[in-house]
Design a protein around this motif. Sequence first.
Motif, short mmCIF file in Angstrom:
data_model
loop_
_atom_site.label_atom_id
_atom_site.label_comp_id
_atom_site.label_asym_id
_atom_site.label_seq_id
_atom_site.Cartn_x
_atom_site.Cartn_y
_atom_site.Cartn_z
N THR A 147 0.83 -1.20 0.00
CA THR A 147 0.00 0.00 0.00
C THR A 147 0.87 1.26 0.00
O THR A 147 0.60 2.20 -0.75
CB THR A 147 -0.92 0.01 1.24
N SER A 200 1.11 4.02 -2.99
CA SER A 200 0.77 5.40 -2.67
C SER A 200 1.89 6.36 -3.06
O SER A 200 1.62 7.42 -3.64
CB SER A 200 0.49 5.54 -1.17
N ALA A 210 -3.69 4.87 -7.07
CA ALA A 210 -4.35 5.16 -5.79
C ALA A 210 -5.47 4.15 -5.53
O ALA A 210 -5.66 3.69 -4.40
CB ALA A 210 -4.88 6.58 -5.79
N ALA A 224 -3.90 1.03 -4.40
CA ALA A 224 -3.44 1.17 -3.01
C ALA A 224 -4.61 0.98 -2.05
O ALA A 224 -4.48 0.30 -1.02
CB ALA A 224 -2.78 2.52 -2.80
#
Length: 72
Positions: free
Chosen positions: A3, A7, A39, A42
């Motif tokens: 993640t 990001s 995004a 993520a």
Amino acid sequence: MLTGMLSIWALSYIDYFGRVPVLPNGNDNTAFLFAVILAGMALSAAGIARMLNHGKSHPEVIEAPGEAKSDD
């Protein structure tokens, strides 16, 4: 970890779009599209990680099916 990597990658695309909105050949910079896709990935990775690592469970609070609580 995934993640965070996605990001940071998305933020780098947004930064690039902010610095160069029009490419040298005259075309529009579409880096923001990749940033949105990254995004989303993520957020999906964070959601999947949350589902797989749901934390502590408390079996003493969970009732058996069909079992009613009584205050006797």
